[in-house]
Write a protein that holds these residues in place. Structure first.
Motif, PDB file in Angstrom:
ATOM      1  N   GLN A  65       0.822  -1.211   0.000  1.00  0.00           N
ATOM      2  CA  GLN A  65       0.000   0.000   0.000  1.00  0.00           C
ATOM      3  C   GLN A  65       0.856   1.262   0.000  1.00  0.00           C
ATOM      4  O   GLN A  65       0.545   2.242  -0.686  1.00  0.00           O
ATOM      5  N   PHE A  80       2.342   1.755  -3.390  1.00  0.00           N
ATOM      6  CA  PHE A  80       1.314   2.239  -4.331  1.00  0.00           C
ATOM      7  C   PHE A  80       1.039   3.734  -4.111  1.00  0.00           C
ATOM      8  O   PHE A  80       0.894   4.512  -5.042  1.00  0.00           O
ATOM      9  N   ARG A  81       0.989   4.116  -2.798  1.00  0.00           N
ATOM     10  CA  ARG A  81       0.745   5.527  -2.482  1.00  0.00           C
ATOM     11  C   ARG A  81       1.887   6.397  -2.978  1.00  0.00           C
ATOM     12  O   ARG A  81       1.670   7.475  -3.537  1.00  0.00           O
ATOM     13  N   GLN A  82       3.116   5.940  -2.762  1.00  0.00           N
ATOM     14  CA  GLN A  82       4.287   6.710  -3.209  1.00  0.00           C
ATOM     15  C   GLN A  82       4.313   6.825  -4.741  1.00  0.00           C
ATOM     16  O   GLN A  82       4.687   7.871  -5.283  1.00  0.00           O
ATOM     17  N   LYS A  83       3.906   5.726  -5.378  1.00  0.00           N
ATOM     18  CA  LYS A  83       3.861   5.743  -6.840  1.00  0.00           C
ATOM     19  C   LYS A  83       2.829   6.766  -7.340  1.00  0.00           C
ATOM     20  O   LYS A  83       3.081   7.529  -8.281  1.00  0.00           O
ATOM     21  N   GLU A  84       1.657   6.791  -6.660  1.00  0.00           N
ATOM     22  CA  GLU A  84       0.619   7.766  -7.051  1.00  0.00           C
ATOM     23  C   GLU A  84       1.081   9.199  -6.811  1.00  0.00           C
ATOM     24  O   GLU A  84       0.858  10.093  -7.631  1.00  0.00           O
ATOM     25  N   ASP A  85       1.780   9.399  -5.636  1.00  0.00           N
ATOM     26  CA  ASP A  85       2.290  10.742  -5.345  1.00  0.00           C
ATOM     27  C   ASP A  85       3.315  11.166  -6.381  1.00  0.00           C
ATOM     28  O   ASP A  85       3.332  12.338  -6.823  1.00  0.00           O
ATOM     29  N   GLU A  99       3.482  10.124  -9.505  1.00  0.00           N
ATOM     30  CA  GLU A  99       2.786  10.388 -10.759  1.00  0.00           C
ATOM     31  C   GLU A  99       2.099  11.763 -10.721  1.00  0.00           C
ATOM     32  O   GLU A  99       2.129  12.522 -11.693  1.00  0.00           O
ATOM     33  N   ARG A 100       1.482  12.042  -9.557  1.00  0.00           N
ATOM     34  CA  ARG A 100       0.804  13.341  -9.429  1.00  0.00           C
ATOM     35  C   ARG A 100       1.805  14.489  -9.498  1.00  0.00           C
ATOM     36  O   ARG A 100       1.571  15.512 -10.163  1.00  0.00           O
ATOM     37  N   ARG A 159       2.852  14.941 -13.042  1.00  0.00           N
ATOM     38  CA  ARG A 159       1.840  15.613 -13.854  1.00  0.00           C
ATOM     39  C   ARG A 159       1.799  17.124 -13.562  1.00  0.00           C
ATOM     40  O   ARG A 159       1.683  17.949 -14.468  1.00  0.00           O
TER      41      ARG A 159
END
Length: 213
Positions: free
Chosen positions: A21, A24-29, A31-32, A35
């Motif tokens: 988890q 996954f959170r670090q990956k989303e951060d 990516e954000r 962007r």
């Protein structure tokens, strides 16, 4: 399986889930953040390409002036006409003021006696003329007054008034001819007048000398 080993396996699985988890959170951060950074880069590229932006200057709205017709001084015209009618009386009798010669000439007091003779002999050049043929009395009177004022403005001194011989009037009487003489004597700007010579109209016209404006 002993209970202690089971608890350890559950704890290990929980740790792995938490780790997944977190990844996954670090990956989303990540990516954000990527962007947002890309969006800033694109915004800067557009801003740098366009440069400083200023609002367009709008010219003041032009309103064409309304052209209004010149006012017609109806009251002034009416007043002038009324004053003219009052100043030229039809009851005035000029017969006693006319010289008893063939031309029935007239000279105002103070005007040299040779003036009438010069008028009779065509001494001065005629500068303007008014033809009253066919006019009614009131129309002829108004036209005469307007004509004399116009002659003074234009500095015309010697003029001709054509009144006709009365051949077309009732009983062949020269009614307008006598009226014109009476009106002329009442006008201060008239210094003298005399019957025209034959080439200038004879008994159907008058040669009039006006004062200087």
């Amino acid at each position: 399986m002993p209970a202690s080993l089971k608890n350890f396996a559950d704890l290990k699985n929980l740790g792995q889930q938490l780790k997944q988890q977190e990844e996954f959170r670090q990956k989303e951060d990540a990516e954000r953040t990527k962007r947002e950074h890309q969006a800033k880069l694109e915004a800067n590229i557009f801003r740098n390409s366009v440069g400083e932006v200023a609002p367009l200057k709008t010219a003041a709205k032009h309103t064409a002036p309304v052209v209004r017709p010149q006012p017609i001084p109806f009251q002034h015209i009416a007043d002038e006409r009324a004053a003219l009618q009052e100043s030229l009386s039809d009851e005035f009798d000029a017969s006693s003021l006319l010289d008893t010669d063939d031309g029935l000439s007239y000279t105002r007091a103070g005007v040299g006696i040779d003036v009438a003779k010069k008028l009779r002999t065509g001494h001065w050049t005629i500068q303007a003329q008014l033809d009253l043929h066919g006019m009614r009395r009131d129309q002829a009177r108004d036209s005469l007054g307007e004509f004399l004022r116009r002659c003074l403005r234009n500095e015309h001194r010697c003029v001709r008034i054509i009144h006709g011989k009365g051949l077309g009037s009732v009983n062949k009487e020269p009614v307008l001819k006598n009226k014109v003489k009476n009106w002329l004597i009442q006008k201060d700007e008239v210094l003298a007048f005399s019957q025209a010579t034959a080439p200038d109209g004879g008994s159907g016209a008058l040669i009039v000398l006006l004062k200087s404006s």
